[in-house]
Motif scaffolding. Structure first.
Motif, short mmCIF file in Angstrom:
data_model
loop_
_atom_site.label_atom_id
_atom_site.label_comp_id
_atom_site.label_asym_id
_atom_site.label_seq_id
_atom_site.Cartn_x
_atom_site.Cartn_y
_atom_site.Cartn_z
N PRO A 1 0.83 -1.21 0.00
CA PRO A 1 0.00 0.00 0.00
C PRO A 1 0.87 1.26 0.00
O PRO A 1 1.91 1.31 0.65
CB PRO A 1 -0.81 -0.12 1.29
N ILE A 2 0.44 2.25 -0.75
CA ILE A 2 1.17 3.51 -0.87
C ILE A 2 0.35 4.61 -0.21
O ILE A 2 -0.82 4.79 -0.53
CB ILE A 2 1.44 3.84 -2.35
N VAL A 3 0.99 5.33 0.70
CA VAL A 3 0.35 6.44 1.38
C VAL A 3 1.14 7.70 1.07
O VAL A 3 2.35 7.76 1.33
CB VAL A 3 0.28 6.21 2.90
N LEU A 4 0.48 8.70 0.50
CA LEU A 4 1.10 9.97 0.17
C LEU A 4 0.82 10.95 1.29
O LEU A 4 -0.35 11.33 1.51
CB LEU A 4 0.57 10.50 -1.16
N LEU A 5 1.83 11.32 2.04
CA LEU A 5 1.69 12.30 3.13
C LEU A 5 2.07 13.67 2.55
O LEU A 5 3.25 13.98 2.37
CB LEU A 5 2.61 11.93 4.29
N LEU A 6 1.05 14.48 2.27
CA LEU A 6 1.25 15.73 1.54
C LEU A 6 1.01 16.92 2.46
O LEU A 6 0.08 16.91 3.27
CB LEU A 6 0.28 15.80 0.35
N ASP A 7 1.85 17.94 2.30
CA ASP A 7 1.63 19.18 3.05
C ASP A 7 0.43 19.95 2.53
O ASP A 7 -0.27 20.62 3.31
CB ASP A 7 2.89 20.07 2.95
N ASN A 8 0.18 19.87 1.23
CA ASN A 8 -0.93 20.59 0.60
C ASN A 8 -1.87 19.60 -0.06
O ASN A 8 -1.43 18.57 -0.59
CB ASN A 8 -0.41 21.59 -0.44
N PRO A 9 -3.17 19.87 -0.06
CA PRO A 9 -4.12 18.94 -0.70
C PRO A 9 -3.82 18.79 -2.18
O PRO A 9 -3.44 19.74 -2.86
CB PRO A 9 -5.49 19.60 -0.46
N PRO A 10 -4.00 17.59 -2.73
CA PRO A 10 -3.71 17.38 -4.16
C PRO A 10 -4.81 17.96 -5.05
O PRO A 10 -5.94 18.18 -4.62
CB PRO A 10 -3.65 15.85 -4.28
N ASP A 11 -4.46 18.18 -6.31
CA ASP A 11 -5.43 18.67 -7.29
C ASP A 11 -6.32 17.52 -7.77
O ASP A 11 -5.97 16.34 -7.64
CB ASP A 11 -4.71 19.32 -8.47
N MET A 12 -7.42 17.91 -8.37
CA MET A 12 -8.37 16.90 -8.85
C MET A 12 -7.80 16.08 -10.01
O MET A 12 -8.06 14.88 -10.11
CB MET A 12 -9.66 17.59 -9.27
N HIS A 13 -7.04 16.72 -10.88
CA HIS A 13 -6.50 15.96 -12.01
C HIS A 13 -5.49 14.92 -11.54
O HIS A 13 -5.33 13.87 -12.15
CB HIS A 13 -5.88 16.90 -13.03
N PHE A 14 -4.79 15.18 -10.42
CA PHE A 14 -3.86 14.19 -9.89
C PHE A 14 -4.64 13.03 -9.27
O PHE A 14 -4.27 11.86 -9.45
CB PHE A 14 -2.95 14.83 -8.85
N LEU A 15 -5.72 13.33 -8.55
CA LEU A 15 -6.54 12.27 -7.97
C LEU A 15 -7.18 11.44 -9.07
O LEU A 15 -7.34 10.21 -8.93
CB LEU A 15 -7.61 12.88 -7.07
N ASP A 16 -7.54 12.07 -10.17
CA ASP A 16 -8.12 11.34 -11.28
C ASP A 16 -7.12 10.37 -11.90
O ASP A 16 -7.50 9.36 -12.49
CB ASP A 16 -8.62 12.32 -12.33
N ALA A 17 -5.84 10.68 -11.78
CA ALA A 17 -4.80 9.81 -12.34
C ALA A 17 -4.49 8.63 -11.43
O ALA A 17 -4.20 7.53 -11.92
CB ALA A 17 -3.53 10.62 -12.61
N ILE A 18 -4.57 8.81 -10.10
CA ILE A 18 -4.17 7.74 -9.18
C ILE A 18 -5.36 6.90 -8.70
O ILE A 18 -5.15 5.88 -8.05
CB ILE A 18 -3.44 8.31 -7.96
N CYS A 19 -6.59 7.29 -9.02
CA CYS A 19 -7.75 6.56 -8.50
C CYS A 19 -7.93 5.20 -9.16
O CYS A 19 -8.75 4.40 -8.70
CB CYS A 19 -9.01 7.40 -8.64
N TRP A 20 -7.21 4.92 -10.24
CA TRP A 20 -7.30 3.62 -10.90
C TRP A 20 -6.32 2.60 -10.32
O TRP A 20 -6.43 1.41 -10.61
CB TRP A 20 -7.03 3.77 -12.40
N PHE A 21 -5.35 3.06 -9.52
CA PHE A 21 -4.34 2.15 -8.98
C PHE A 21 -4.83 1.56 -7.66
O PHE A 21 -5.44 2.27 -6.84
CB PHE A 21 -3.02 2.88 -8.76
#
Length: 1152
Positions: free
Chosen positions: A771-791
């Motif tokens: 499992p991969i957990v991205l610990l981000l300082d800033n919330p991600p953009d929608m286009h990035f979430l759209d790219a990783i939601c298939w994995f």
């Protein structure tokens, strides 16, 4: 009816013969008015001004003619002086017939020789003609340049000199008696100087050349000095006609002696006018020349800053490359120069640096070193200016390197500047090869025309991802792309440093198979056979090939690939074959058997070894054909243990179809797909394989991956917040079977997509996906979430590694790896090396709180890796620091390689990959091979990088050569190196040095009841700080009471005391972590505070010698063949069905 299409229309008026003769009269009956433009330029004055002043070429011709006239007048004056005889009258017969030549007396001066001269009629005619032309030209130019102020034109010094030299000659035309009057024609030298300056300016304009201020100033200085000397010579010679009657040569001698401040005194002026002239000329020289020298010195200093020009003659006769940077730092410069000049064939190249900023003091000092001053030329200028590109002779350059400024706060703006520079160079010099470094992957498609491109974030995240599944991949790639001779650490007393330093000299080289001694004999045989036997015989590792008619490089194409004579072979070795010497050796069987580590029934002959490598190729057992049991390394059968031990199957020359079916590398994955486990059915997690439907940026290479059948809702990607689909709020609640991989980054940039793709590649077993957990300082953009939601099993969480609660929520206590990415906001600092301060301190905190956690850190500056996992009083780290300094003094490009965090692959700096771009100038295939190894590019038929761990069941293989044979004969894998972990020899790192002087004096006294003391210190201690202090006081008090004994016992007491202190400190930190976990409602069952790896060291052995012994827990780097290359069509069609259903439209987007 007349056919309309057959009618021919009449010709226009301009095509009729009548109108050609008589002209077109149609416009006369028209109301249109013909308008003429620029009528102001049709006047006579404007036409003259255009010819004499405005037009560059005609103005240059006029000034050249004027300059020639002035030189001619000075030449006529010298001729007149040479023909003149002062003893024969002075031409004053008509005005003063009674005058006669008189001898000079100091009391009285005869002025007639000064006023009158002998001038022949032809000479007078020539001088009058020159004067008339000069005066007419001067008056005409004065009229054309008149701007309303007549006195400004009249009082100009050139105009006054022209009047003095020309008007008297014109007067002599109308008054013949003044024909022999002296006229100071030698003053025309100053007019010639003025004409020369104007001519040079027009010359620069005419040929469209940037004016060189330095050249002009030198020209002005030389011409001023010549005019002073010439004026003084002619003046002294003429005035001394009434005195010593000096010749021109005597006058020249006197002026040179006087201006050089020598002053012999053998020639001196006799009359006061000549003495006065000497005084005036010396005063003028003292005023004018220092001003000229000052301006020249100022321009010289400015030229040193700007760098001047690279001459066209040098560019055509020498080879040079241009380095374009926005700001030049000393580290960047030295990395480029050391890597560029490490190749022998580049020793004659010149490096021209084009930078818009001024050269700083450090760079100036380095470029003054003789080794670099003769090779490196610094030019201050902008790539966007054609004049500066012309100065650098970009059109004649062998290559142009354009580097981005990674220390900029706005990295996107830095990329935009790089893109404009690349466009400017391509527009100015289309044939110049471009090597471009870009920071962000979304900007890469703007520079697709470049010959070689390295995207920093692509490589960075791909290497960090592979570090989690193949340990120390970043160190492996860094060592491969650095040029080294393998001499680092050879003087070290430790064996691991010698082996590590020696193997670090391995690099990737290429050669044609038919021209190679290494591989020529394997033509017509399988790639696996050629790789194994080349390593066995020569010690080289064949990793890939490329067909002559194909641009794609194939890494380990597998045993079905048949080598041909025109193939280009890529191999790993200490040096390339062209620089190797081969020595034939015939060794007896007995000697070989006595030196070998294992014995077999038959042995293959050893033909030759590379003399420069110094390694011995160990023969492998030649056995009969045995079917492989699969891709894993298996033990021999039980029956063979009683008798002769079972051997390894040989590598076949040509692949056998039956054996290949047994070695199907996709068999385990296909079984997982066809027969899902009960857990998968219960959870409903069934994965498919296909291309990602959505790519976050243009230019990403499509990769076959594990994907979900349906994309996950964005709310379910948030790890720490529940939604309507699940109620989990921390990583522990999800109940993951595999350990986590946590990535701590500032923002979810597009480069982070390249971290996920290698970890979800199709060749990774489904059951081993972390499992991969991205610990981000800033919330991600929608286009990035759209790219990783298939994995599958990819989540994100908004938080920071500064916050312990965020770390605990994202599951740091049961994570396999923690990847800390350098933050963009901290990459720039007032003090350069302070950019990593926050990252280093945060990682040090993680290292102290979670000692068993594997932390992989990215730094901006490689020099700061010495602070990773810092222990101030560690004597072993101090010894490594001294070793690093010694290697740096020897000129090593890899002085930092012996730092334990770098050798173990726990720290990485993207600047270390700058050499990849530099090395591609000599090895144009290095970027492609690196991208294939990192999984950034996938070529059909090309293998991928993976690893396997040596367990106790695999130790029967014993040596690296036997492992090579086992892998090649069973799975077709090609091993390229070993990642080895050893126990650190100096485990008393802090115990021996961290004790103060008083404590060391106390510990010199020993105790007799040593067992009681050991039992007390090894017993369980309370977590309370008070008990820890009482325990230390008790140990110190006890050590003072006992009598003195041996020094060894005192040393052990100090070690035990410090281990007690260290353990108590860890217990305090563990208590802190457990309290926070209880406060957050998290279970403390998975937190093990006492497990750490501080007393181990890890390092990489790239292409070790065949006789290298395998050790337990060794990790072997493998290049595994492409599993899809051996899958039947039915399986491949089944695997691509998902891609056809959900990714049909997206494949076109990714190919864009």
């Amino acid at each position: 009816m007349v056919d309309l299409e057959s009618e021919v229309p009449p010709l226009p008026p301009r095509y009729r013969f009548r109108d050609l003769l008589l002209g077109d009269q149609g416009w006369q009956n028209d109301d249109r008015v013909q308008v003429e433009f620029y009528m102001n330029e049709n006047t006579f004055k404007e036409r003259l001004k255009l010819f004499f002043i405005k037009n560059q070429r005609s103005s240059l011709r006029i000034r050249l003619f004027n300059f020639s006239l002035k030189l001619l007048s000075c030449l006529l004056y010298i001729i007149r002086v040479l023909l003149d005889d002062p003893t024969q009258g002075h031409g004053c017969k008509e005005l003063s017939k009674g005058c006669s030549s008189q001898n000079y007396t100091p009391a009285k001066i005869d002025w007639s020789p000064i006023i009158w001269v002998n001038r022949s009629l032809p000479l007078w005619g020539l001088q009058v003609s020159v004067a008339l032309i000069s005066l007419f030209e001067t008056m005409l130019l004065g009229y054309l340049s008149y701007k309303g102020n007549i006195w400004e034109q009249v009082l100009r010094i050139p105009f006054l000199l022209e009047i003095i030299n020309a008007v008297p000659f014109i007067i002599t035309i109308f008054w013949p008696a003044l024909r022999n009057l002296f006229i100071p024609v030698f003053l025309n030298c100053w007019l010639a100087k003025h004409a020369l300056e104007n001519m040079i300016n027009d010359l620069h304009r005419a040929i469209q050349r940037t004016q060189s201020a330095m050249f002009n100033q030198v020209l002005i200085l030389i011409s001023t000095l010549l005019c002073l000397i010439f004026t003084c010579i002619c003046g002294i010679q003429h005035l001394e006609r009434a005195g010593n009657k000096l010749t021109l040569f005597d006058s020249l001698y006197f002026c040179i002696v006087t201006f050089s401040t020598v002053g012999f005194g053998d020639v001196t002026p006799k009359i006061w006018p000549s003495k006065l002239l000497v005084v005036i000329m010396i005063c003028v020289a003292l005023v004018v020349l220092p001003i000229q020298f000052e301006q020249l010195a100022y321009l010289w200093m400015e030229r040193q800053k700007s760098g001047g020009n690279y001459s066209r003659h040098r560019a055509q006769t020498e080879k040079h490359v241009v380095l374009c940077v926005s700001s030049l730092k000393i580290d960047l410069l030295m990395d480029f120069l050391n890597e560029f000049y490490a190749h022998p064939r580049l020793q004659d190249y010149y490096v021209v640096i084009l930078c818009p900023t001024e050269m700083d003091a450090q760079v100036r000092r380095v470029l003054q070193i003789p080794m670099w001053s003769q090779r490196v030329i610094y030019l201050q200028g902008s790539v966007l200016k054609d004049q500066d590109l012309l100065r650098a002779k970009m059109d004649d350059a062998e290559a142009c390197f354009i580097l981005s400024s990674r220390c900029e706060v706005d990295r996107t703006a830095a990329d935009h500047q790089t893109i404009l520079r690349a466009w400017a160079v391509k527009d100015f010099a289309p044939k110049c090869p471009l090597y471009v470094q870009i920071l962000k992957p979304e900007n890469k498609f703007h520079i697709k025309f470049a010959d070689h491109v390295v995207c920093e974030e692509e490589f960075k995240y791909a290497m960090l991802a592979l570090n989690c599944i193949c340990p120390a991949t970043s160190t492996l790639i860094t060592l491969l792309v650095h040029t080294s001779r393998g001499q680092e650490g050879q003087q070290s007393p430790e064996q691991w440093q010698k082996m590590y330093g020696r193997c670090s000299g391995n690099e990737v080289y290429h050669i044609n198979l038919e021209d190679s001694t290494f591989f020529a004999e394997y033509e017509g045989k399988s790639f696996t056979y050629a790789s194994f036997h080349a390593h066995k015989k020569f010690g080289v590792c064949l990793i890939g090939v490329r067909r002559e008619d194909n641009k794609n490089i194939l890494l380990n194409p597998g045993p079905r690939y048949i080598m041909t004579a025109t193939d280009i072979c890529f191999y790993i070795n200490i040096t390339k074959e062209e620089n190797s010497a081969f020595k034939k050796q015939e060794q007896h069987r007995k000697n070989n058997e006595s030196k070998s580590y294992y014995h077999g029934p038959s042995r293959l002959p050893l033909h030759s070894v590379i003399a420069s490598m110094g390694t011995v190729a160990i023969d492998l057992q030649d056995t009969g054909c045995r079917s492989s049991s699969g891709p894993t390394l298996t033990l021999p059968s039980e029956g063979s243990k009683n008798g002769r031990r079972s051997s390894i199957a040989p590598v076949l020359e040509v692949a056998d179809s039956s054996s290949l079916q047994a070695c199907d590398l996709l068999s385990d994955q296909s079984e997982d797909e066809t027969t899902p486990s009960d857990d998968d059915i219960s959870t409903g997690l069934e994965y498919a394989k296909g291309y990602p439907p959505y790519s976050p940026y243009i230019g990403s290479s499509p990769t076959f991956c594990h994907l979900l059948h349906e994309k996950v809702p964005f709310c379910c990607l948030r790890l720490d917040k529940g939604c309507q689909h699940n109620y989990y709020e921390d990583a522990k609640a999800y109940g993951f079977k595999n350990k986590l991989i946590i990535v701590a980054a500032e923002t979810a940039g597009n480069g982070l997509y390249n971290f996920i793709v290698p970890l979800r590649a199709y060749y990774r077993p489904k059951k081993e996906l972390n499992p991969i957990v991205l610990l981000l300082d800033n919330p991600p953009d929608m286009h990035f979430l759209d790219a990783i939601c298939w994995f599958p099993v990819v989540y994100y969480m908004v938080g920071s590694i500064d916050n312990l609660d965020d770390l605990l929520r994202c599951g740091v206590t049961f994570a396999a790896n923690m990847v800390v990415v350098d933050k963009e906001s901290t990459m720039s600092a007032e003090e350069d090396y302070m950019a990593d301060a926050k990252t280093i301190v945060n990682v040090q905190t993680l290292f102290r709180l979670f000692s068993s956690l594997s932390i992989i850190t990215e730094l901006t500056h490689p020099a700061n890796m010495r602070f990773m996992q810092f222990r101030a009083k560690d004597c072993y780290s101090l010894a490594l620091s001294k070793l690093e300094k010694k290697e740096r003094e020897k000129g090593s490009n890899l002085a930092f390689m012996f730092r334990l965090p770098f050798a173990a692959g726990r720290v990485f700096s993207i600047s270390m990959l700058d050499t990849l771009l530099y090395q591609s100038f000599v090895k144009d295939y290095m970027i492609s091979i690196t991208r294939l190894l990192l999984g950034l590019d996938t070529t059909p038929g090309s293998g991928f990088l993976c690893s396997m761990k040596i367990t106790e069941d695999d130790l029967w293989i014993r040596t690296y050569a036997r492992l090579y044979q086992k892998l090649c004969s069973s799975t077709g894998d090609i091993p390229i190196g070993i990642y080895r972990t050893e126990s650190q020899k100096l485990t008393t790192s802090e115990s021996q040095i961290s004790i103060s002087v008083e404590e060391w004096e106390d510990t010199k006294e020993q105790i007799n009841n040593r067992n009681n003391h050991r039992n007390s210190t090894s017993s369980d201690q309370s977590d309370h700080p008070l008990l820890r202090r009482k325990s230390m006081q008790w140990a110190r008090r006890l050590s003072r009471k006992v009598p003195k004994h041996s020094s060894k016992t005192a040393e052990k007491i100090s070690q035990q005391r410090m281990s007690l202190y260290k353990r108590s400190e860890r217990q305090e930190l563990a208590e802190l972590v457990k309290n926070r976990m209880k406060h957050l409602g998290l279970s403390t069952a998975g937190y093990d505070e006492m497990n750490d790896h501080q007393n181990t060291l890890s390092y990489i052995l790239i292409n070790p010698s065949p006789d290298t012994r395998l050790e337990l827990n060794d990790v072997v780097y493998l290049i595994r063949p492409d599993p899809l290359a051996y899958v039947p069509n039915t399986i491949s069609s089944r695997k691509n069905s998902f891609c056809n259903t959900i990714g049909q439209d997206t494949r076109e987007e990714t190919q864009l």
